[in-house]
Design an enzyme around this catalytic site. Sequence first.
Site, short mmCIF file in Angstrom:
data_model
loop_
_atom_site.label_atom_id
_atom_site.label_comp_id
_atom_site.label_asym_id
_atom_site.label_seq_id
_atom_site.Cartn_x
_atom_site.Cartn_y
_atom_site.Cartn_z
N ARG A 196 0.81 -1.22 0.00
CA ARG A 196 0.00 0.00 0.00
C ARG A 196 0.85 1.28 0.00
O ARG A 196 0.34 2.36 -0.21
CB ARG A 196 -0.95 -0.02 1.21
CG ARG A 196 -2.05 -1.07 1.08
CD ARG A 196 -2.73 -1.37 2.42
NE ARG A 196 -1.95 -2.31 3.24
CZ ARG A 196 -2.35 -2.78 4.43
NH1 ARG A 196 -3.50 -2.39 4.95
NH2 ARG A 196 -1.58 -3.63 5.10
N GLN A 247 11.91 -14.56 6.43
CA GLN A 247 10.65 -15.20 6.03
C GLN A 247 10.60 -15.11 4.50
O GLN A 247 10.46 -14.03 3.95
CB GLN A 247 9.46 -14.44 6.65
CG GLN A 247 8.12 -15.07 6.34
CD GLN A 247 6.95 -14.14 6.61
OE1 GLN A 247 7.10 -12.91 6.61
NE2 GLN A 247 5.78 -14.72 6.83
N ASP A 264 6.06 -1.78 11.41
CA ASP A 264 5.41 -0.61 10.82
C ASP A 264 4.67 0.21 11.87
O ASP A 264 3.84 1.04 11.55
CB ASP A 264 4.47 -1.03 9.68
CG ASP A 264 3.28 -1.84 10.16
OD1 ASP A 264 3.24 -2.21 11.35
OD2 ASP A 264 2.39 -2.11 9.33
N GLY A 266 -7.60 -4.70 12.80
CA GLY A 266 -8.38 -5.81 13.34
C GLY A 266 -9.23 -5.31 14.49
O GLY A 266 -8.78 -4.48 15.28
C1 UD1 Z 1 -2.02 -6.28 11.35
C2 UD1 Z 1 -2.98 -7.16 12.19
C3 UD1 Z 1 -4.19 -6.33 12.55
C4 UD1 Z 1 -3.75 -5.10 13.32
C5 UD1 Z 1 -2.71 -4.30 12.54
C6 UD1 Z 1 -2.14 -3.23 13.41
C7 UD1 Z 1 -2.76 -9.46 11.43
C8 UD1 Z 1 -3.35 -10.54 10.61
N1 UD1 Z 1 -3.40 -8.29 11.42
O1 UD1 Z 1 -2.70 -5.93 10.18
O2 UD1 Z 1 -5.08 -7.10 13.38
O3 UD1 Z 1 -4.89 -4.29 13.57
O4 UD1 Z 1 -1.63 -5.14 12.11
O5 UD1 Z 1 -1.25 -2.40 12.72
O6 UD1 Z 1 -1.77 -9.67 12.09
N2 UD1 Z 1 4.54 -9.07 8.13
C9 UD1 Z 1 5.51 -10.03 7.96
N3 UD1 Z 1 5.22 -11.14 7.23
C10 UD1 Z 1 3.99 -11.38 6.69
C11 UD1 Z 1 2.99 -10.40 6.88
C12 UD1 Z 1 3.29 -9.26 7.60
O7 UD1 Z 1 6.63 -9.89 8.45
O8 UD1 Z 1 3.81 -12.42 6.08
C13 UD1 Z 1 4.87 -7.86 8.91
C14 UD1 Z 1 4.82 -6.58 8.07
O9 UD1 Z 1 6.08 -6.27 7.54
C15 UD1 Z 1 4.34 -5.54 9.08
C16 UD1 Z 1 3.56 -6.36 10.12
O10 UD1 Z 1 3.94 -7.70 9.94
O11 UD1 Z 1 5.42 -4.90 9.72
C17 UD1 Z 1 2.06 -6.21 9.95
O12 UD1 Z 1 1.69 -6.57 8.64
P1 UD1 Z 1 0.59 -5.77 7.84
O13 UD1 Z 1 0.39 -6.43 6.54
O14 UD1 Z 1 0.88 -4.33 7.86
O15 UD1 Z 1 -0.69 -6.08 8.76
P2 UD1 Z 1 -1.98 -5.20 8.90
O16 UD1 Z 1 -2.86 -5.40 7.76
O17 UD1 Z 1 -1.64 -3.82 9.27
CA CA Z 2 0.26 -2.68 9.31
#
Ligand code: UD1
Ligand code: CA
Length: 466
Positions: free
Chosen positions: A15, A74, A104, A141
């Site tokens: 995004r 990962q 983030d 969430g």
């Molecule tokens: C996530 C939470 C959501 C919460 C929000 C808060 C989940 C499923 N959802 O959503 O409930 O309200 O954060 O900001 O956890 N990342 C990885 N590997 C992956 C996916 C993500 O390392 O496979 C890391 C990203 O780099 C990021 C963090 O995890 O730093 C969160 O991922 P992101 O995709 O931003 O989750 P949100 O949709 O914000």
């Molecule tokens: Ca996020």
Amino acid sequence: MAHAVVILAAGLGTRMKSKQPKVLHPLLGKPLVGYCIETAFASGAKKVVVVVGHGAEQVRQTFAAYPNLSFVVQREQLGTAHALAQARPLLEGFPGPIVVTQGDTPLTRVETLTGLVETMRQSGAGMALLTMRLDDPTGYGRILRDAQGEILANVEEKDATPEERAIREINPGVYCFDSSLWEKLAQVDNRNAAGEYYLPDLIRIYRQAGQKVVSLESKDTGELLGVNSRAQLAEVERVLLARLRAYWMSQGVRMIQPETIYLEPSVELAPDVTLWPGVILRGHTRLGEGVEVGAYAVLSDTVVEAGGKIKSHTVCEEAYIASRADAGPFARLRPKAHLEEGAHVGNFVELKNARLGKEAKAGHLAYLGDAEVGEGSNIGAGVITANYDGERKHRTQIGKRVFVGSNSLLIAPVTLADGSFIAGGSCINQDVPEDALAIARQRQRNIEGYMKRKRTEGQKSPNEPA
Ligand code: UD1
Ligand code: CA
């Protein structure tokens, strides 16, 4: 028992619409994930693990200097639970609680992290998480509770019913787990709208195992804002800037129209510093007591000692300004510009790797590069050090109490000894001895009556003398 921290930072951040991995986007000069790493260590973590994926090498290199910091990769981004599972080989058997944060979410306070660990410890729960209430919960969430207020689950926006979407209590993504985490993580599946392994599903899994899940609500919603888009990055920047300005004002700094002032966390300010509107202070800039910085000046990695003054629209980079020295308006101090006490640099003067001694002055329109100017010397308007011969840089050495007349060209390497005087408009390519006068220009010739004759003849141009 001290805790460990896992920071999830493998996502690309689609995004953001950027080639750069999201967690490396700078927030006030420092990558987002850098804030998370610093906060983790400041909270007393024994071990910090960053889960990297997109831009893994870049992230690793950026933070290579931290001891007790490790990285796991990962390879495929299958969701936050899958990301956390990558840290298992490094942390399985770790005796203390495991805190998980997201790369983030940079503004989480140290006290908030330690508070969460404490909440879990006191309640005897297996899992604790932060929550917060937002007027606009879009993208986060949502937290589901029962009639007694017990947390039941988190539901992602993509999976939520319209009623669930209306819930304003959200999951900011900061958790604490007991050591049964790793076996429970293996139970998370990806049967949901995104087809991802959702970390917050652990709420249900801990409850199903008969363990308590508790929460700590943060009232400072600013600290838990996540960065998914450019607009959210700007919002987080706004929150952090407001924090920094408020802090420095509480330390005695005067800011005129503070909302227009940009400063980075690495900047240091003394009491009675005055910052006019639009000032930008970056990197390791340090301003001593009583320093005044005029409107729209930009200072990067610059030191101004007590009582120094930077006037409006001046740009300084890796410069040093001693007390009572001043620069500007419209001056440019490039790396290794060094002004000693009481030195003065005026408008449209550029310095690079150049030192102005005590009370030395360059008032207007000059270029001093690879130069040394002694105490009390005066550099006239339009003076230039020609330091570059197309291949190499050469030094110009100017002694004490030297007067360099306007529009002189000093071809380096060249030395002007103490007390010498350079006549205006000179082109100097030989050393000038102590107390000498140097004149290096065409002698002036006056042609008597020339213009009068021309007017009476009425035809000839002054370029073709009679
Ligand atoms: C996530 C939470 C959501 C919460 C929000 C808060 C989940 C499923 N959802 O959503 O409930 O309200 O954060 O900001 O956890 N990342 C990885 N590997 C992956 C996916 C993500 O390392 O496979 C890391 C990203 O780099 C990021 C963090 O995890 O730093 C969160 O991922 P992101 O995709 O931003 O989750 P949100 O949709 O914000
Ligand atoms: Ca996020």
